[in-house]
Design a protein around this motif. Structure first.
Motif, mmCIF file in Angstrom:
data_model
loop_
_atom_site.group_PDB
_atom_site.id
_atom_site.type_symbol
_atom_site.label_atom_id
_atom_site.label_comp_id
_atom_site.label_asym_id
_atom_site.label_seq_id
_atom_site.Cartn_x
_atom_site.Cartn_y
_atom_site.Cartn_z
ATOM 1 N N SER A 6 -1.889 -1.290 2.164
ATOM 2 C CA SER A 6 -1.928 0.176 2.230
ATOM 3 C C SER A 6 -1.564 0.875 0.919
ATOM 4 C CB SER A 6 -0.998 0.680 3.350
ATOM 5 O OG SER A 6 0.356 0.553 2.959
ATOM 6 N N HIS A 7 -1.189 0.116 -0.103
ATOM 7 C CA HIS A 7 -0.738 0.780 -1.337
ATOM 8 C C HIS A 7 -0.813 -0.187 -2.522
ATOM 9 C CE1 HIS A 7 2.052 4.040 -3.027
ATOM 10 N NE2 HIS A 7 1.995 3.156 -4.015
ATOM 11 N N ALA A 8 -1.730 0.088 -3.437
ATOM 12 C CA ALA A 8 -1.837 -0.721 -4.662
ATOM 13 C C ALA A 8 -2.325 0.189 -5.780
ATOM 14 C CB ALA A 8 -2.805 -1.880 -4.450
ATOM 15 N N HIS A 9 -2.089 -0.247 -7.014
ATOM 16 C CA HIS A 9 -2.505 0.579 -8.164
ATOM 17 C C HIS A 9 -3.472 -0.208 -9.043
ATOM 18 C CE1 HIS A 9 0.611 3.587 -7.273
ATOM 19 N NE2 HIS A 9 1.456 2.591 -7.111
ATOM 20 N N TYR A 10 -4.713 -0.322 -8.597
ATOM 21 C CA TYR A 10 -5.716 -0.984 -9.452
ATOM 22 C C TYR A 10 -6.187 -0.060 -10.577
ATOM 23 C CZ TYR A 10 -5.286 -4.860 -6.372
ATOM 24 O OH TYR A 10 -4.744 -5.906 -5.679
ATOM 25 N N GLY A 92 -0.922 11.659 -2.548
ATOM 26 C CA GLY A 92 0.205 10.802 -2.910
ATOM 27 C C GLY A 92 -0.059 10.061 -4.206
ATOM 28 N N GLU A 93 0.925 9.345 -4.727
ATOM 29 C CA GLU A 93 2.204 9.359 -4.111
ATOM 30 C C GLU A 93 3.022 10.541 -4.628
ATOM 31 O OE1 GLU A 93 4.853 5.995 -5.867
ATOM 32 O OE2 GLU A 93 2.810 5.209 -5.928
ATOM 33 N N ILE A 94 3.714 11.189 -3.691
ATOM 34 C CA ILE A 94 4.486 12.384 -4.004
ATOM 35 C C ILE A 94 5.882 12.224 -3.401
ATOM 36 C CG2 ILE A 94 2.418 13.839 -4.070
ATOM 37 C CD1 ILE A 94 3.140 14.895 -1.294
ATOM 38 N N PHE A 152 6.041 6.521 4.563
ATOM 39 C CA PHE A 152 7.086 6.231 3.584
ATOM 40 C C PHE A 152 6.682 4.943 2.892
ATOM 41 C CE2 PHE A 152 9.416 9.289 6.032
ATOM 42 C CZ PHE A 152 10.274 9.868 5.093
ATOM 43 N N HIS A 153 6.193 5.096 1.666
ATOM 44 C CA HIS A 153 5.673 3.947 0.924
ATOM 45 C C HIS A 153 6.829 3.148 0.331
ATOM 46 C CE1 HIS A 153 4.993 2.552 -3.171
ATOM 47 N NE2 HIS A 153 5.412 3.691 -3.636
ATOM 48 N N CYS A 154 6.676 1.815 0.339
ATOM 49 C CA CYS A 154 7.711 0.917 -0.196
ATOM 50 C C CYS A 154 9.062 1.410 0.288
ATOM 51 C CB CYS A 154 7.658 0.892 -1.716
ATOM 52 S SG CYS A 154 8.825 -0.276 -2.399
ATOM 53 N N THR A 201 1.521 -3.886 -1.107
ATOM 54 C CA THR A 201 2.050 -4.672 -2.231
ATOM 55 C C THR A 201 2.632 -3.805 -3.337
ATOM 56 O OG1 THR A 201 -0.142 -4.706 -3.257
ATOM 57 C CG2 THR A 201 0.495 -6.621 -1.882
ATOM 58 N N ASP A 202 2.153 -2.561 -3.484
ATOM 59 C CA ASP A 202 2.510 -1.731 -4.637
ATOM 60 C C ASP A 202 2.126 -2.444 -5.940
ATOM 61 O OD1 ASP A 202 3.346 0.667 -5.745
ATOM 62 O OD2 ASP A 202 5.463 0.143 -5.794
ATOM 63 N N SER A 203 1.080 -3.244 -5.884
ATOM 64 C CA SER A 203 0.597 -3.951 -7.077
ATOM 65 C C SER A 203 0.332 -2.939 -8.187
ATOM 66 C CB SER A 203 -0.726 -4.662 -6.756
ATOM 67 O OG SER A 203 -0.509 -5.664 -5.810
#
Ligand code: NI
Length: 253
Positions: A6-10, A92-94, A152-154, A201-203
């Motif tokens: 649900s959350h990665a930064h490619y 997001g992310e905010i 609520f991420h990570c 993962t918040d990669s």
């Protein structure tokens, strides 16, 4: 098994050398959905560009509290115009970060609220980044309700924050941090009903144990799912399936 990271930064520079290759590989490994999360104006534009290139990748647009130097009236308007795109599934992310940014709390709050207003205008959920700012984050969410709720991420492993977040109808997304030694993962994961859990993962950050410190990628979301399965004493197949459905529901995919 299919997984939804649900959350990665490619959109991060750490993938500049091999972005295409990594994205191809994560899909082959069963990560059949992911969200490329923006955190400033340029990276939000880039997140959308990546999402437009790959069917299985979605985007978010937003300015994070760590990128507050990007906060101008004009930039906020541009975030709104990026966010209007169909492939942008959340704002997001905010949020608030008093760990890295101690000097500008009022400015952070205003930026957070301005972007909640965009989410409500466009009827999209929000992805929250909160660090050392649980009380103020909850207060803002109570005073500025988000129609479509969010994530609520990570999620910080703070039981009070999780309880309050759940009461407000938000989802809780766990990352590699639940695999770290000394993490209060058991108490925290146990608090969250399975239909409110997302995995991420918040990669390229936050690689789970035993890979901590290396560049992360979405394949490692399986380790996060594995840890939750262990704590909840249910199969990883069930965790994969439920978190996949939860993510599709909150992002309206
Ligand atoms: Ni992130």
């Amino acid at each position: 098994m299919e997984f939804f990271d649900s959350h990665a930064h490619y959109n991060d520079e750490k993938y500049d050398e091999d972005r295409e290759e990594i994205i191809k590989r994560i899909y082959e490994e069963g990560i059949t959905h992911t969200v490329c999360v923006g955190y400033d104006l340029i990276k939000s534009e880039y997140a959308l560009e990546i999402a437009n290139r790959y069917d299985f990748i979605y985007a978010t647009a937003g300015i994070s509290p760590n990128d507050i130097s990007d906060y101008t009236e004009e930039n906020i308007k541009e975030i709104e115009s990026i966010a209007k795109n169909k492939k942008v599934v959340a704002i997001g992310e905010i949020g608030l970060d008093y760990y890295w940014e101690k000097e500008n709390k009022e400015k952070q709050k205003k930026l957070f609220i301005d972007q909640i207003n965009i989410a409500n205008k466009l009827n999209k959920p929000i992805v929250i980044h909160t660090r050392d700012a649980a009380v103020d984050t909850i207060e803002i969410l109570k005073n500025n309700p988000v129609n479509k709720k969010g994530i609520f991420h990570c999620c910080p492993l703070n039981q009070e924050l999780i309880r309050e977040g759940l009461k407000l109808g938000f989802y809780i997304s766990f990352s590699g941090n639940i695999t770290f030694k000394n993490a209060k993962s058991k108490e925290c994961v146990s608090l969250v009903p399975i239909d409110k859990i997302l995995i991420e993962t918040d990669s390229p950050y936050l690689s789970p144990e035993p890979l901590r410190g290396t560049r992360n990628n979405s394949i490692n979301v399986k380790r996060v799912a594995g840890k939750i399965a262990e704590i909840k004493e249910i199969s990883i197949e069930e965790i994969a399936k439920v978190t996949y459905e939860n993510a599709k529901r909150i992002f309206s995919i």
